[in-house]
Scaffold this motif. Structure first.
Motif, PDB file in Angstrom:
ATOM      1  N   GLY A 297       0.793  -1.217   0.000  1.00 29.59           N
ATOM      2  CA  GLY A 297       0.000   0.000   0.000  1.00 29.59           C
ATOM      3  C   GLY A 297       0.829   1.273   0.000  1.00 29.59           C
ATOM      4  N   ASN A 298       2.139   1.158   0.161  1.00 30.13           N
ATOM      5  CA  ASN A 298       3.016   2.324   0.169  1.00 30.13           C
ATOM      6  C   ASN A 298       4.129   2.222  -0.868  1.00 30.13           C
ATOM      7  OD1 ASN A 298       3.741   4.873   1.197  1.00 30.13           O
ATOM      8  ND2 ASN A 298       5.323   3.969   2.481  1.00 30.13           N
ATOM      9  N   HIS A 299       4.068   1.183  -1.700  1.00 27.29           N
ATOM     10  CA  HIS A 299       5.130   0.963  -2.679  1.00 27.29           C
ATOM     11  C   HIS A 299       4.568   0.582  -4.047  1.00 27.29           C
ATOM     12  CE1 HIS A 299       7.199   0.461   1.204  1.00 27.29           C
ATOM     13  NE2 HIS A 299       8.089   1.191   0.588  1.00 27.29           N
ATOM     14  N   ASP A 300       3.446   1.182  -4.419  1.00 18.80           N
ATOM     15  CA  ASP A 300       2.844   0.890  -5.720  1.00 18.80           C
ATOM     16  C   ASP A 300       3.750   1.325  -6.867  1.00 18.80           C
ATOM     17  OD1 ASP A 300       0.602  -0.172  -4.467  1.00 18.80           O
ATOM     18  OD2 ASP A 300      -0.461   1.746  -4.485  1.00 18.80           O
ATOM     19  N   THR A 301       4.381   2.492  -6.747  1.00 12.20           N
ATOM     20  CA  THR A 301       5.282   2.977  -7.793  1.00 12.20           C
ATOM     21  C   THR A 301       6.506   2.081  -7.894  1.00 12.20           C
ATOM     22  OG1 THR A 301       4.509   5.222  -7.378  1.00 12.20           O
ATOM     23  CG2 THR A 301       6.522   4.992  -8.669  1.00 12.20           C
ATOM     24  N   LEU A 302       7.059   1.676  -6.758  1.00 13.09           N
ATOM     25  CA  LEU A 302       8.214   0.770  -6.763  1.00 13.09           C
ATOM     26  C   LEU A 302       7.844  -0.556  -7.399  1.00 13.09           C
ATOM     27  CD1 LEU A 302      11.124   0.071  -5.975  1.00 13.09           C
ATOM     28  CD2 LEU A 302      10.263  -0.574  -3.711  1.00 13.09           C
ATOM     29  N   SER A 303       6.684  -1.081  -7.074  1.00 13.46           N
ATOM     30  CA  SER A 303       6.231  -2.342  -7.651  1.00 13.46           C
ATOM     31  C   SER A 303       6.079  -2.226  -9.164  1.00 13.46           C
ATOM     32  CB  SER A 303       4.902  -2.758  -7.011  1.00 13.46           C
ATOM     33  OG  SER A 303       4.451  -3.963  -7.547  1.00 13.46           O
TER      34      SER A 303
ATOM     35  N   ALA B  57      13.919   0.403   0.035  1.00 18.96           N
ATOM     36  CA  ALA B  57      12.716   0.693  -0.737  1.00 18.96           C
ATOM     37  C   ALA B  57      12.244   2.131  -0.541  1.00 18.96           C
ATOM     38  CB  ALA B  57      11.606  -0.273  -0.343  1.00 18.96           C
ATOM     39  N   PRO B  58      12.371   2.963  -1.587  1.00 13.76           N
ATOM     40  CA  PRO B  58      11.807   4.308  -1.480  1.00 13.76           C
ATOM     41  C   PRO B  58      10.284   4.235  -1.461  1.00 13.76           C
ATOM     42  CG  PRO B  58      13.329   4.130  -3.351  1.00 13.76           C
ATOM     43  CD  PRO B  58      13.058   2.755  -2.846  1.00 13.76           C
ATOM     44  N   SER B  59       9.677   5.136  -0.727  1.00 17.24           N
ATOM     45  CA  SER B  59       8.214   5.194  -0.682  1.00 17.24           C
ATOM     46  C   SER B  59       7.685   5.692  -2.022  1.00 17.24           C
ATOM     47  CB  SER B  59       7.768   6.135   0.432  1.00 17.24           C
ATOM     48  OG  SER B  59       8.184   7.465   0.129  1.00 17.24           O
ATOM     49  N   ASP B  60       6.385   5.557  -2.214  1.00 12.40           N
ATOM     50  CA  ASP B  60       5.754   6.076  -3.438  1.00 12.40           C
ATOM     51  C   ASP B  60       6.033   7.562  -3.595  1.00 12.40           C
ATOM     52  OD1 ASP B  60       4.700   3.696  -4.316  1.00 12.40           O
ATOM     53  OD2 ASP B  60       2.718   4.037  -3.453  1.00 12.40           O
ATOM     54  N   GLN B  61       5.935   8.305  -2.516  1.00  8.60           N
ATOM     55  CA  GLN B  61       6.151   9.752  -2.580  1.00  8.60           C
ATOM     56  C   GLN B  61       7.564  10.070  -3.083  1.00  8.60           C
ATOM     57  OE1 GLN B  61       5.697  11.763   1.150  1.00  8.60           O
ATOM     58  NE2 GLN B  61       5.944  13.781   0.254  1.00  8.60           N
TER      59      GLN B  61
ATOM     60  N   THR C 250       8.265  11.757  -6.801  1.00  9.11           N
ATOM     61  CA  THR C 250       8.992  13.028  -6.893  1.00  9.11           C
ATOM     62  C   THR C 250      10.133  12.918  -7.888  1.00  9.11           C
ATOM     63  OG1 THR C 250       8.427  13.609  -4.619  1.00  9.11           O
ATOM     64  CG2 THR C 250      10.325  14.728  -5.584  1.00  9.11           C
ATOM     65  N   LEU C 251      10.911  11.849  -7.825  1.00 13.26           N
ATOM     66  CA  LEU C 251      12.015  11.665  -8.770  1.00 13.26           C
ATOM     67  C   LEU C 251      11.497  11.567 -10.192  1.00 13.26           C
ATOM     68  CD1 LEU C 251      15.073  11.014  -9.407  1.00 13.26           C
ATOM     69  CD2 LEU C 251      14.312   8.626  -9.395  1.00 13.26           C
ATOM     70  N   PHE C 252      10.485  10.724 -10.409  1.00 16.96           N
ATOM     71  CA  PHE C 252       9.982  10.516 -11.767  1.00 16.96           C
ATOM     72  C   PHE C 252       9.369  11.786 -12.352  1.00 16.96           C
ATOM     73  CE2 PHE C 252       9.414   5.722 -10.814  1.00 16.96           C
ATOM     74  CZ  PHE C 252      10.750   5.501 -11.078  1.00 16.96           C
ATOM     75  N   SER C 253       8.773  12.621 -11.519  1.00 13.53           N
ATOM     76  CA  SER C 253       8.209  13.872 -12.036  1.00 13.53           C
ATOM     77  C   SER C 253       9.298  14.901 -12.338  1.00 13.53           C
ATOM     78  CB  SER C 253       7.190  14.453 -11.055  1.00 13.53           C
ATOM     79  OG  SER C 253       7.820  14.889  -9.877  1.00 13.53           O
ATOM     80  N   ASP C 254      10.471  14.774 -11.697  1.00 18.08           N
ATOM     81  CA  ASP C 254      11.571  15.714 -11.911  1.00 18.08           C
ATOM     82  C   ASP C 254      12.493  15.335 -13.063  1.00 18.08           C
ATOM     83  OD1 ASP C 254      10.647  17.245  -9.837  1.00 18.08           O
ATOM     84  OD2 ASP C 254      12.101  16.503  -8.367  1.00 18.08           O
ATOM     85  N   THR C 255      12.348  14.140 -13.609  1.00 18.18           N
ATOM     86  CA  THR C 255      13.229  13.716 -14.702  1.00 18.18           C
ATOM     87  C   THR C 255      12.590  14.036 -16.048  1.00 18.18           C
ATOM     88  OG1 THR C 255      12.307  11.486 -14.727  1.00 18.18           O
ATOM     89  CG2 THR C 255      14.242  11.834 -13.354  1.00 18.18           C
ATOM     90  N   ALA C 256      13.446  14.252 -17.018  1.00 20.41           N
ATOM     91  CA  ALA C 256      12.963  14.562 -18.363  1.00 20.41           C
ATOM     92  C   ALA C 256      12.644  13.293 -19.144  1.00 20.41           C
ATOM     93  CB  ALA C 256      14.010  15.384 -19.110  1.00 20.41           C
ATOM     94  N   THR C 257      12.989  12.145 -18.603  1.00 22.50           N
ATOM     95  CA  THR C 257      12.836  10.865 -19.280  1.00 22.50           C
ATOM     96  C   THR C 257      11.750  10.041 -18.610  1.00 22.50           C
ATOM     97  OG1 THR C 257      15.208  10.901 -19.721  1.00 22.50           O
ATOM     98  CG2 THR C 257      14.094   8.799 -19.996  1.00 22.50           C
TER      99      THR C 257
ATOM    100  N   HIS D 113      14.175  -2.336   3.934  1.00 23.13           N
ATOM    101  CA  HIS D 113      14.302  -1.140   4.760  1.00 23.13           C
ATOM    102  C   HIS D 113      13.672  -0.016   3.943  1.00 23.13           C
ATOM    103  CE1 HIS D 113      17.206  -3.113   7.374  1.00 23.13           C
ATOM    104  NE2 HIS D 113      17.984  -3.355   6.334  1.00 23.13           N
ATOM    105  N   GLU D 114      12.680   0.666   4.487  1.00 26.60           N
ATOM    106  CA  GLU D 114      12.094   1.789   3.758  1.00 26.60           C
ATOM    107  C   GLU D 114      12.977   3.014   3.946  1.00 26.60           C
ATOM    108  OE1 GLU D 114       7.804   3.552   2.755  1.00 26.60           O
ATOM    109  OE2 GLU D 114       8.242   3.460   4.908  1.00 26.60           O
ATOM    110  N   ILE D 115      13.195   3.764   2.843  1.00 25.50           N
ATOM    111  CA  ILE D 115      13.997   4.984   2.897  1.00 25.50           C
ATOM    112  C   ILE D 115      13.143   6.167   2.442  1.00 25.50           C
ATOM    113  CG2 ILE D 115      16.237   3.856   2.687  1.00 25.50           C
ATOM    114  CD1 ILE D 115      16.219   4.446  -0.301  1.00 25.50           C
ATOM    115  N   ASP D 116      13.542   7.360   2.858  1.00 24.30           N
ATOM    116  CA  ASP D 116      12.717   8.545   2.621  1.00 24.30           C
ATOM    117  C   ASP D 116      12.991   9.273   1.309  1.00 24.30           C
ATOM    118  OD1 ASP D 116      15.168   9.672   3.248  1.00 24.30           O
ATOM    119  OD2 ASP D 116      14.398  10.989   4.813  1.00 24.30           O
ATOM    120  N   SER D 117      13.986   8.846   0.549  1.00 24.80           N
ATOM    121  CA  SER D 117      14.236   9.446  -0.760  1.00 24.80           C
ATOM    122  C   SER D 117      14.942   8.423  -1.653  1.00 24.80           C
ATOM    123  CB  SER D 117      15.044  10.738  -0.643  1.00 24.80           C
ATOM    124  OG  SER D 117      16.299  10.489  -0.071  1.00 24.80           O
ATOM    125  N   VAL D 118      15.112   8.789  -2.906  1.00 23.63           N
ATOM    126  CA  VAL D 118      15.713   7.884  -3.886  1.00 23.63           C
ATOM    127  C   VAL D 118      17.210   8.159  -3.958  1.00 23.63           C
ATOM    128  CG1 VAL D 118      15.673   7.138  -6.298  1.00 23.63           C
ATOM    129  CG2 VAL D 118      13.561   7.879  -5.192  1.00 23.63           C
TER     130      VAL D 118
END
Length: 191
Positions: A49-55, A77-81, A85-92, A176-181
């Motif tokens: 429920g907190n790793h849908d983007t990672l999955s 494991a980075p959280s969805d948030q 954030t990373l995926f929205s900041d990349t040009a690719t 281990h959940e981490i707070d950023s990528v």
């Protein structure tokens, strides 16, 4: 007579780390602790429920099968948030098939072969004078340090990620959940 001071310091640091993490991140931890330790990293990531983007990223990179059966692995494991954030900041768009290699490199940089519990990471930090280096399955090193009572990971660019929830056991490793990528050196998708 043996001196037990280093062991007591390590135990105190370890217990303080977990007590602090429980106080600061109750929702995240409850999702992770609800995972079934008899299931794989992939299965639990899909159902946390907190790793849908990672999955979704693991599926797009073709790593979902590896994390379903093989192991043991330690996944930071980075959280969805954090991933969103990373995926929205990349040009690719890393989910496009032509970017599969870049997505694989990013995700493999979050995986270490073997089971590295928080206590094992803390032991390595104590032996290394407060600093430990781990080799990721991507082939680049990742540095761990202590900041206050937190374990902090530093990537090749100097970016940091803090372990917010530790030691979520799986049948084929630990999450281990981490707070950023964290980013590998060859991150070609950065703007």
């Amino acid at each position: 007579m043996k001196c037990y001071v280093p062991q007591l310091v390590l135990l105190t640091l370890f217990l303080t780390f977990f007590a602090s993490a429980q106080d600061r991140y109750p929702n995240s931890e409850s999702n992770l602790l609800a995972m079934d330790f008899q299931e794989s990293i992939n299965w639990n990531t899909e159902n946390s429920g907190n790793h849908d983007t990672l999955s979704a990223a693991m599926k797009a990179a073709g790593l979902d099968n590896v994390l379903s059966y093989d192991g043991p692995f330690t996944v930071f494991a980075p959280s969805d948030q954090a991933l969103d954030t990373l995926f929205s900041d990349t040009a690719t768009d890393l989910f496009e098939p032509e970017n599969k290699g870049a997505l694989q490199a990013l995700l493999r940089y979050h995986i270490i072969a073997g089971e590295f519990t928080a206590s094992r990471i803390l032991r390595a930090l104590c032996r290394g004078g407060g600093k430990a280096t781990f080799m990721t399955v991507q082939g680049e090193s990742l540095t761990a340090t202590i900041k206050g009572i937190d374990i902090v990971l530093t990537d090749s660019f100097g970016n940091t990620a803090m372990i917010t929830t530790a030691d979520v056991n799986q049948c084929n490793g630990i999450i281990h959940e981490i707070d950023s990528v964290i980013l590998p050196r060859n991150a070609t998708f950065l703007p």
